[in-house]
Design an enzyme around this catalytic site. Sequence first.
Site, PDB file in Angstrom:
ATOM      1  N   PRO A  38      39.420  39.452  39.371  1.00 35.29           N
ATOM      2  CA  PRO A  38      38.822  38.737  38.255  1.00 35.29           C
ATOM      3  C   PRO A  38      37.604  37.916  38.680  1.00 35.29           C
ATOM      4  O   PRO A  38      37.715  37.020  39.504  1.00 35.29           O
ATOM      5  CB  PRO A  38      39.947  37.805  37.771  1.00 35.29           C
ATOM      6  CG  PRO A  38      41.150  38.168  38.559  1.00 35.29           C
ATOM      7  CD  PRO A  38      40.710  38.899  39.742  1.00 35.29           C
ATOM      8  N   GLU A  39      36.458  38.276  38.142  1.00 37.53           N
ATOM      9  CA  GLU A  39      35.252  37.471  38.310  1.00 37.53           C
ATOM     10  C   GLU A  39      34.910  36.954  36.910  1.00 37.53           C
ATOM     11  O   GLU A  39      35.719  37.090  36.002  1.00 37.53           O
ATOM     12  CB  GLU A  39      34.115  38.322  38.893  1.00 37.53           C
ATOM     13  CG  GLU A  39      34.517  38.981  40.213  1.00 37.53           C
ATOM     14  CD  GLU A  39      33.417  39.830  40.834  1.00 37.53           C
ATOM     15  OE1 GLU A  39      32.239  39.575  40.538  1.00 37.53           O
ATOM     16  OE2 GLU A  39      33.736  40.746  41.598  1.00 37.53           O
ATOM     17  N   ARG A  86      49.571  38.435  44.824  1.00 36.52           N
ATOM     18  CA  ARG A  86      49.095  37.981  46.125  1.00 36.52           C
ATOM     19  C   ARG A  86      49.125  36.469  46.292  1.00 36.52           C
ATOM     20  O   ARG A  86      48.882  35.964  47.381  1.00 36.52           O
ATOM     21  CB  ARG A  86      47.671  38.483  46.362  1.00 36.52           C
ATOM     22  CG  ARG A  86      47.564  39.988  46.345  1.00 36.52           C
ATOM     23  CD  ARG A  86      47.964  40.581  47.635  1.00 36.52           C
ATOM     24  NE  ARG A  86      46.874  40.614  48.567  1.00 36.52           N
ATOM     25  CZ  ARG A  86      45.848  41.457  48.485  1.00 36.52           C
ATOM     26  NH1 ARG A  86      45.745  42.309  47.491  1.00 36.52           N
ATOM     27  NH2 ARG A  86      44.929  41.435  49.391  1.00 36.52           N
ATOM     28  N   HIS A 102      56.870  37.949  40.688  1.00 36.46           N
ATOM     29  CA  HIS A 102      55.474  37.519  40.764  1.00 36.46           C
ATOM     30  C   HIS A 102      55.032  36.758  39.522  1.00 36.46           C
ATOM     31  O   HIS A 102      53.892  36.342  39.421  1.00 36.46           O
ATOM     32  CB  HIS A 102      54.561  38.722  40.981  1.00 36.46           C
ATOM     33  CG  HIS A 102      54.914  39.520  42.205  1.00 36.46           C
ATOM     34  ND1 HIS A 102      54.912  38.970  43.471  1.00 36.46           N
ATOM     35  CD2 HIS A 102      55.297  40.809  42.350  1.00 36.46           C
ATOM     36  CE1 HIS A 102      55.276  39.905  44.344  1.00 36.46           C
ATOM     37  NE2 HIS A 102      55.516  41.022  43.695  1.00 36.46           N
ATOM     38  N   ARG A 117      17.581  28.666  53.117  1.00 37.27           N
ATOM     39  CA  ARG A 117      18.874  29.248  53.475  1.00 37.27           C
ATOM     40  C   ARG A 117      18.630  30.567  54.185  1.00 37.27           C
ATOM     41  O   ARG A 117      17.991  31.454  53.648  1.00 37.27           O
ATOM     42  CB  ARG A 117      19.745  29.452  52.226  1.00 37.27           C
ATOM     43  CG  ARG A 117      20.000  28.175  51.446  1.00 37.27           C
ATOM     44  CD  ARG A 117      20.837  27.180  52.217  1.00 37.27           C
ATOM     45  NE  ARG A 117      22.140  27.720  52.565  1.00 37.27           N
ATOM     46  CZ  ARG A 117      23.226  27.617  51.801  1.00 37.27           C
ATOM     47  NH1 ARG A 117      23.144  27.033  50.643  1.00 37.27           N
ATOM     48  NH2 ARG A 117      24.378  28.112  52.205  1.00 37.27           N
TER      49      ARG A 117
END
Length: 290
Positions: A2-3, A132, A112, A171
Site C-alpha cells: 500500500p502506497e 507481516r 493475522h 543531496r
Amino acid sequence: MPELPEVEVTRRKLEPHVLGRTIRAVLTTRPSVFFLTPPHVLRRELPGHRISVLRRFGKYLVAELDDERRLVLHLGMTGQLFAHRAAVPAILARPPSRGAPRAAPLPAPDRHTHLRLQFTDAGPEVWFRDTRKFGRVRLLARVQADPRLDKLGTDALQARGLDLFEACHRRRIPIKVLLLDQTVLAGVGNIYADEALFAAGIRPTRRACRLTRSDCDRVVAALRRIMHRSIRSGGTTVSDYLDPDQRFGRYQLALRVYGRSGEPCWHCREPVSRLVLGQRSTHFCRCCQK
DNA sequence: ACCGCACCCTGAGCGC
DNA sequence: TGCGCTCAGGGTGCGG
C-alpha cells in the site's frame, strides 16, 4: 504494497463504513510490534466513541474520534482494512494478471486479524489484518502529537515541483532514494517512485542534486498523474493489497517498469533493467531514462 | 546533517 | 514430502 493510491482507495471505501458509527467493542490479537498502543488499552478506550472523520496523510490513515483523540493506522506492506459483513459471500476471481495475491477473501478472522472494531449498529465490522506486522496502530490522546505524522513532507498529490527541487538541494543520494523519504513527499513508495521516474525520463541512480527545476516539475507531475490514475483503477495489487471490499486493484496492468525487469520497455523495447537502491529493488530503462 | 545499512516479520518459491 | 534457505519491502534507528 500500500502506497498513497492504495491507502486513498482504502480511505474512500472505508469512510462510509465508519463515519458516524459508535464503537461497541474491540477485539485484538496479543501484544506485538503491531501495537504502538497496547491492545488492552485499545479494548478499554475505544468502546463508546464515535468516529467523526477518516483522513489520509501520506500512507497513514487517521480516524478522529468524537472526543478528539485519533486512531492512527499504517498498513505497512501487507496491511488490509476490511469492512466485514457477516455472511455476505466475497467476490472474486483471480486478479487480472501480474502477481497472484496470497490473500483470499476471509470468511472468518484469522491469526493475522489484529484489530476488529465492532459497532453499536448492525453494520459491518472493520478488520485490520496484516500478515507481516509491518503495519502499526496507535491511539493518540487529545492534542497529542504523533512523531511520525508530524515529520511527513508535503502529500505527494499536493506537491509542486519546487517542493521536490528544494529537497534535492545538495543531496547526493540517488533521486529514487530521496523519493522514498516520507519527510520529503509523503505517500511515495517503491512502485510509484519507479513509475514516475520512468515517465519523467530520469534515471533512478541520478544524484538528487543533479536534477534541474524542470526535472523536478516533470517528476512531481508524473507522480500526480500516475497516482490519480491508480486511484481510479482501485490501486495496484502486486501481492497482498485488497481494498475494504476485498477487491484487487487493477493498476498493476498499467505499470511500465515496476516488476518488469527483462521485459521490453514500453517505449523502446530494450529490456527493463533492475538494480537495488536503498535496499529496494529498482526498475528502469537504460535507454529512456538518463 | 547526511548517508548506508541492519533489523523488524511472514509466506512464497526454490533447490536438494 | 519436507527441510532450509533466500527474497520481498515500509519504516526505524544506529553507527560512521
